[in-house]
Design an enzyme around this catalytic site. Sequence first.
Site, mmCIF file in Angstrom:
data_model
loop_
_atom_site.group_PDB
_atom_site.id
_atom_site.type_symbol
_atom_site.label_atom_id
_atom_site.label_comp_id
_atom_site.label_asym_id
_atom_site.label_seq_id
_atom_site.Cartn_x
_atom_site.Cartn_y
_atom_site.Cartn_z
ATOM 1 C CB SER A 1 68.757 35.718 44.790
ATOM 2 O OG SER A 1 68.780 37.052 45.215
ATOM 3 C CG ASP B 1 74.292 36.352 50.383
ATOM 4 O OD1 ASP B 1 74.431 37.420 49.772
ATOM 5 O OD2 ASP B 1 73.428 35.502 50.077
ATOM 6 C CG HIS C 1 73.527 36.417 46.606
ATOM 7 N ND1 HIS C 1 72.586 36.098 47.563
ATOM 8 C CD2 HIS C 1 72.829 36.774 45.491
ATOM 9 C CE1 HIS C 1 71.368 36.268 47.055
ATOM 10 N NE2 HIS C 1 71.483 36.668 45.803
#
Length: 246
Positions: free
Chosen positions: A97, A194, A224
């Site tokens: 991320s 996601d 995610h």
Amino acid sequence: MAEHYPVLKEAEPFYFEGNRTGILVIHGFTGSTQSMLGLGEAYAKKGYTVCGPRLKGHGTHYHDMELTTYTDWIASVEEGYQRLKEKCQTIFVTGLSMGGTLTLYMAENHPDIQAIIPINAAIDLPDMAALNNISEPRFLDAIGSDIKKANVKELAYEKTPLRSVKEIVKLMEKVKSGLYKIQCPALIFVSTEDHVVPPGNSQTIFDFICSKEKQLIRLENSYHVATLDNDKDLIIEKTLQFINSK
């Protein structure tokens, strides 16, 4: 800026001493090292030296995070990188991320990095960018624990500071504008579903970096936080193959 809250259990930075190949492992926005520890341990078992820094303002309380800037997060990663440099000849960088965003930042600014492995990296989040011009509310809903696998929870903040959202938007803009600088090999992981970072982010990264060697691997069974999800072992396996080939 001193942090005012103790570091949460499982959110501590980690370091595993190994050989002269180092792997810098970076967690995400509002998250903690807990999301990356399993990967770090797997790489350490193969003999690599692994460093998992705790990003400033993370892993304590969201009030601490609210007081940090994206340059603080960069500084946390740079510190981990320098620690590896003292021991290692070769360094790989991976991150989830915003950790993936910081992975790209490092490759843009340290051409000696051997290769990168961004996982669901963020460079363009329109929903966050849209919050740039507002001043209320002070705290937004949590974004952690987007995980498909049952009974698995990410150690992440229960609220997201608006000020911090504005900081990650600045970081993403900076990194996106510099993607062309990246020339090292890149293994890019992207979850096909996601709910935090649109999967198109990874395609844009793939398209705009100038690496001669680059690969995009789609994760069909994770959301995610793929490093804690059903595809965790696949990420570890493919990453180790990639590193061993360098």
